[in-house]
Enzyme design. Structure first.
Site, mmCIF file in Angstrom:
data_model
loop_
_atom_site.group_PDB
_atom_site.id
_atom_site.type_symbol
_atom_site.label_atom_id
_atom_site.label_comp_id
_atom_site.label_asym_id
_atom_site.label_seq_id
_atom_site.Cartn_x
_atom_site.Cartn_y
_atom_site.Cartn_z
ATOM 1 N N ASP A 16 3.339 56.251 -2.989
ATOM 2 C CA ASP A 16 2.228 55.045 -2.536
ATOM 3 C C ASP A 16 3.129 53.850 -2.549
ATOM 4 O O ASP A 16 4.067 53.738 -3.291
ATOM 5 C CB ASP A 16 1.341 55.140 -3.348
ATOM 6 C CG ASP A 16 0.240 54.092 -3.250
ATOM 7 O OD1 ASP A 16 -0.248 54.041 -2.038
ATOM 8 O OD2 ASP A 16 -0.031 53.266 -4.030
ATOM 9 N N ASP A 18 1.230 50.049 -2.216
ATOM 10 C CA ASP A 18 0.476 49.163 -2.903
ATOM 11 C C ASP A 18 0.310 49.696 -4.263
ATOM 12 O O ASP A 18 -0.566 50.440 -4.417
ATOM 13 C CB ASP A 18 -0.688 48.762 -1.998
ATOM 14 C CG ASP A 18 -0.269 47.883 -0.529
ATOM 15 O OD1 ASP A 18 0.553 46.995 -0.834
ATOM 16 O OD2 ASP A 18 -0.654 48.468 0.466
#
Length: 330
Positions: A16, A18
């Site tokens: 991922d 953010d």
């Protein structure tokens, strides 16, 4: 669980962005070194549809990672692929989102429109800080007229150095409130992006890494991919303690820097001299070595909290070290 370093028992990282790799495009401390030093193929999976894969790769190179566009899988790509199940080449598609999202839809053969008056077959909705009342209203009109509603993701918040900002899911909620229509969701927590990223990497033993239980970890669980939850973003210790089975990661770490730690240490289990004991609906946390850390306490508690379908009690400190650890969880 293996005592070998976690990075040595997997063959790719499905990362991922953010809250995991960066926050507001500023590298999270240690993340770049951890990824580069792992020796593993890194794939980047982002629910943020506001940028194309080429732009994301360029930004990642800007923080010191050697990344090619094909290493980036975006929810916009997943959404356009989903749209192809409901619309044919040349069909009108209304895109609420960034220009890169609209360009991706156009490159896929759809005719991108901006008005409900053109009777779009599908409404694609992705994050764009410039989205306002007009764009949301056009989407609502098109959906009420029968367009299929597809959201790139439904993350309600977006991590930033200033705190949690309004995410795409919050704007999707406005359209759902106005129409009564819940969209199909292309991105996490659906499995499509994880499957696509693993296939691109040629991985048979990938590890998903994220900071958010309801998207990153839920998607990994749905994809039957082992996962590492890092405490550098949205979901914190208390979220983990209360997590139901569908949101439970395989491993827990403070940050990506721990990816070289033994897998056994990163998994839920007693460590740091702590003990966790079920006391009715609650858990008593005791013990704690002099050099024990709050995450040692967390992994110790998780082993007990995750024995059922969802822990709803309290964690009670039974020692000074336990009290200090619980205070640090906040």
């Amino acid at each position: 669980m293996s005592t070998a370093p976690l990075s040595s028992i997997v063959d790719a990282l499905l990362l991922d962005l953010d809250g995991t790799v960066w926050s507001g495009q500023r590298a999270i401390p240690g993340a770049v070194d951890a990824i580069s030093g792992s020796g593993l193929t890194a794939m980047f999976i982002t629910n943020n549809a506001s940028r194309g894969s080429g732009e994301v790769a360029s930004l990642l190179r800007g923080i010191g990672l050697d990344v090619r566009p094909e290493q980036v899988v975006t929810s916009a790509q997943a959404a356009v692929a989903l749209a192809s199940q409901h619309a044919a080449a040349g069909d009108p598609v209304l895109v609420v989102g960034a220009e890169s999202f609209a360009q991706l839809a156009s490159e896929s053969g759809f005719r991108v429109v901006s008005s409900a008056d053109e009777r779009p077959t599908v409404v694609l909705h992705g994050h764009n800080p410039s989205t306002g009342w007009r764009e949301l209203s056009e989407a609502a009109l098109a959906i009420r007229a029968g367009a299929r509603y597809i959201a790139s993701n439904v993350d309600t918040t977006l991590p930033s150095p200033r705190g949690l900002l309004v995410g795409n899911g919050s704007m999707v909620a406005a359209v759902t409130s106005a129409t009564g229509v819940v969209p199909d969701v292309a991105g996490k927590p659906g499995p499509a992006m994880f499957v696509q990223a693993a296939e691109r990497a040629g991985a048979t033993r990938p590890l998903a890494v994220g900071d958010r239980l309801d998207t990153d970890i839920a998607g990994a669980v749905a994809s039957d991919v082992p996962s590492l939850h890092v405490l550098t973003g949205v979901s914190g210790p208390w979220d983990l303690v209360a997590a139901p089975p569908a949101l439970r990661p395989t491993y827990v770490a403070e940050s990506l820097l721990e990816i070289g730690q033994p897998a056994e240490r990163l998994a839920p289990g007693a460590q740091g001299g702590f003990t966790a004991t079920a006391r009715g609906h609650d858990i008593s946390l005791g013990g704690g070595a002099e050099d024990a850390t709050p995450i040692d306490a967390l992994r110790t508690v998780l082993e007990v909290a995750w024995r059922g379908d969802g822990f709803t009690g309290e964690v009670v400190a039974a020692s000074g070290a336990a009290e200090r650890a619980l205070q640090a969880w906040w």
